[in-house]
Scaffold this active site. Structure first.
Site, PDB file in Angstrom:
ATOM      1  N   PHE A   1       0.860  -1.187   0.000  1.00 27.89           N
ATOM      2  CA  PHE A   1       0.000   0.000   0.000  1.00 27.89           C
ATOM      3  C   PHE A   1       0.894   1.234   0.000  1.00 27.89           C
ATOM      4  O   PHE A   1       1.688   1.426   0.909  1.00 27.89           O
ATOM      5  CB  PHE A   1      -0.931   0.002   1.218  1.00 27.89           C
ATOM      6  CG  PHE A   1      -1.877   1.170   1.209  1.00 27.89           C
ATOM      7  CD1 PHE A   1      -3.001   1.155   0.391  1.00 27.89           C
ATOM      8  CD2 PHE A   1      -1.646   2.295   1.989  1.00 27.89           C
ATOM      9  CE1 PHE A   1      -3.879   2.244   0.363  1.00 27.89           C
ATOM     10  CE2 PHE A   1      -2.516   3.383   1.976  1.00 27.89           C
ATOM     11  CZ  PHE A   1      -3.630   3.350   1.150  1.00 27.89           C
TER      12      PHE A   1
ATOM     13  N   ASP B   1       9.326   2.462   1.373  1.00 23.19           N
ATOM     14  CA  ASP B   1       8.219   3.262   1.870  1.00 23.19           C
ATOM     15  C   ASP B   1       8.121   3.021   3.378  1.00 23.19           C
ATOM     16  O   ASP B   1       7.602   2.006   3.833  1.00 23.19           O
ATOM     17  CB  ASP B   1       6.936   2.830   1.142  1.00 23.19           C
ATOM     18  CG  ASP B   1       5.696   3.556   1.657  1.00 23.19           C
ATOM     19  OD1 ASP B   1       5.776   4.183   2.736  1.00 23.19           O
ATOM     20  OD2 ASP B   1       4.651   3.470   0.997  1.00 23.19           O
TER      21      ASP B   1
ATOM     22  N   LYS C   1       3.045  10.026   8.253  1.00 29.26           N
ATOM     23  CA  LYS C   1       2.394   9.592   9.498  1.00 29.26           C
ATOM     24  C   LYS C   1       3.017  10.129  10.794  1.00 29.26           C
ATOM     25  O   LYS C   1       2.707  11.209  11.225  1.00 29.26           O
ATOM     26  CB  LYS C   1       2.332   8.076   9.520  1.00 29.26           C
ATOM     27  CG  LYS C   1       1.319   7.516   8.521  1.00 29.26           C
ATOM     28  CD  LYS C   1       1.066   6.053   8.755  1.00 29.26           C
ATOM     29  CE  LYS C   1       0.117   5.424   7.754  1.00 29.26           C
ATOM     30  NZ  LYS C   1      -1.296   5.759   7.958  1.00 29.26           N
TER      31      LYS C   1
END
Ligand code: PLP
Length: 397
Positions: free
Chosen positions: A135, A220, A249
Site C-alpha cells: 500500500f 516506503d 504519518k
C-alpha cells in the site's frame, strides 16, 4: 445516530467506513468522545500520534510557530524546514530531504525522483517494481503502484509504469527487472496489507539485486518509520541502506507532513522539477522537529521496542488461550492478531464498548499501533480489555 453523525451523512462524501463515535479530545494515549467516554487509543490516528495526543513538546512548538510565521512560499528559506531536514539526515543513511504533506505525496514524489534518475542515468528507464499486498497511497499513480486490486478496481484505467510482483519472492523481482526498470519500491513491513513481515534476507537480497542491476531501491517507511518498529527507521533492522525512503504519518505527531529522503546520488531533482505549496511549511516542520527531537533524545524507539515486546508477548498468551486466534505478527508497536474466522469487526466494536480503540485490519485481523510513548501499565490495560472482548466473542465463534 447522534447529531454529528447525521450531519456527516448529509454533508460528507461517504468515503470512510466510520465507527459510531465522535472524538473530541485527546491527551497522551487516551481520547474522549462527545459524551465524555474515555478510550485507550491503540490506533493513534493510523500510526500517526507517535508522541500521543497533544504532547506538550509538540503543542508548545506549534503554538509558538503559529504566533511567529505560519506560511511563506518555498521561494524563500525558512529555518524549521532546514533544521528538520538536517536532523533527518543526521539520523539516517540518507543525504537530502524534500517535504510534502502526506504519505501518498511522498511515495508519488519518490517515484518521480526515481523516474528522473531513470531519465538521467538509465537511458530513460521509468518502470517501478512493487509487491503484491503493498500500500503506497491513494493518488491514482499510487493506487496503481499498490499491489491491492480492491483499491485499483474502482478507478481503472490506471497510470502505467508499475510492475507488481509477488511479495517475498526474490526470483519474481529478479525476473521483472529489465532495461525499463528505474526502481524497486517496497514497504519494509507491509502495514495496510496485513502487517506482513519480510522473509529473512528478503530486503537485503533485494537491496543487493538493485545495486547489481543499477536500479534504485526505495523503501516506503511511511508506517514503519520514526521509531514505530523499535528503531528510528525499519531499514536498520535489516542491515541495508536504501537509496530513497519516504516518511509521513508519525513524523510530526499529527500535523500533516510527508518527506522524501534520498542518497546524494539519487537526489536528482533540479529547480522547478518538483514542488509543493504547503510542503515544508514552518508549522508542520516545527511539529516534526519537536517530535523527532523528543524521539531521539528520550530514545522512544527503544520504548517502542520494549513495549512492542510486552504487547506481542501478551498477544501470544491470548493466542494460547483462544484457539480461534491463528497468528500474531509484527515488529515493535506495529502488531496484528489474525483469526480463523471473520470476527474482526465484531471484536473491534466490543473493544470499543470496553474502552479500547483497535483497528480492523482485515475481516479476520486486528492491528495494534498505539502511541510510541505508551507505558507497560497501558499495554497491560489494553491486553486485559482485549481478553475480556475475546471472552465475549468466543460465544459467537
Ligand atoms: C506504507 C504507506 N504508504 C503510504 C501511505 C499513504 O499515506 P497517506 O494516507 O498519508 O497519503 C500509507 C497510509 O496508510 C502507508 O501505510
Amino acid at each position: 445516530m447522534n447529531k454529528w453523525q447525521q450531519l456527516e451523512h448529509k454533508y460528507y462524501m461517504p468515503a470512510f467506513e466510520r465507527i459510531p463515535v465522535t472524538l473530541i479530545r485527546g491527551q497522551g494515549v487516551r481520547v474522549w468522545d462527545d459524551s465524555g467516554r474515555e478510550y485507550l487509543d491503540f490506533i493513534a490516528g493510523w500510526a500517526v500520534n507517535s508522541l500521543g495526543h497533544c504532547h506538550p513538546a509538540v503543542v508548545e512548538a506549534v503554538t509558538q510557530q503559529l504566533n511567529t510565521l505560519i506560511h511563506v512560499s518555498n521561494s524563500y528559506y525558512t529555518i524549521p524546514q532546514i533544521e528538520l531536514a538536517e536532523l533527518l539526515v543526521q539520523n539516517s543513511c540518507l543525504d537530502k530531504v524534500f517535504f510534502c504533506n502526506s504519505g501518498a505525496e511522498a511515495t508519488e514524489g519518490a517515484v518521480k525522483l526515481a523516474r528522473r534518475y531513470g531519465h538521467l542515468h538509465l537511458n530513460g528507464a521509468y518502470e517501478v517494481i512493487t509487491a503484491t499486498g503493498s500500500f503506497h497511497g491513494r493518488t491514482l499513480a499510487m493506487v496503481s503502484a499498490s499491489g491491492q486490486l480492491k483499491f485499483q478496481k474502482p478507478y481503472i484505467p490506471l497510470p502505467s509504469g508499475f510492475i507488481n510482483v509477488d511479495y517475498n519472492n526474490i526470483e519474481a523481482i529478479e525476473a521483472a527487472i529489465n532495461e525499463k526498470t528505474c526502481a524497486v519500491m517496497l514497504e519494509p513491513i507491509q502495514g495496510e496489507g496485513g502487517v506482513n513481515l519480510p522473509d529473512k534476507n528478503y530486503l537485503k537480497t533485494v537491496s543487493e539485486l538493485c545495486r547489481q542491476r543499477g536500479v534504485l531501491f526505495v523503501l516506503d517507511e511511511i508506517q514503519t518509520g520514526i521509531g514505530r518498529t523499535g528503531s528510528l527507521f525499519a531499514y536498520e533492522h535489516y542491515g541495508i541502506e536504501p537509496d530513497i525512503i519516504t516518511l509521513a504519518k508519525g513524523l510530526a505527531s499529527g500535523i500533516p507532513i510527508g518527506a522524501i529522503l534520498a542518497k546524494e546520488r539519487a537526489s536528482v531533482f533540479s529547480p522547478g522539477e518538483h514542488g509543493s505549496t504547503f510542503g515544508g511549511n514552518p508549522v508542520a516542520c516545527v511539529a516534526g522537529l519537536a517530535t523527532l527531537k523528543f524521539i531521539i533524545d528520550k530514545n522512544i524507539s527503544e520504548n517502542a521496542r520494549l513495549m512492542g515486546q510486552s504487547l506481542s508477548n501478551g498477544l501470544e498468551k491470548l493466542k494460547k488461550k483462544y484457539s480461534f486466534i491463528t497468528d500474531i505478527r509484527g515488529l515493535g508497536l506495529l502488531q496484528a492478531m489474525e483469526f480463523n474466522t471473520d470476527i474482526a469487526q465484531s471484536l473491534m466494536l466490543i473493544c470499543l464498548e470496553y474502552g479500547l480503540l483497535v483497528n480492523k485490519l482485515k475481516d479476520n485481523a486486528l492491528r495494534f499501533m498505539p502511541p510510541l510513548i505508551i507505558g507497560k501499565s497501558e499495554v497491560d490495560e489494553a491486553l486485559a480489555i482485549l481478553d475480556k472482548a475475546l471472552i465475549a466473542i468466543k460465544k459467537q465463534v
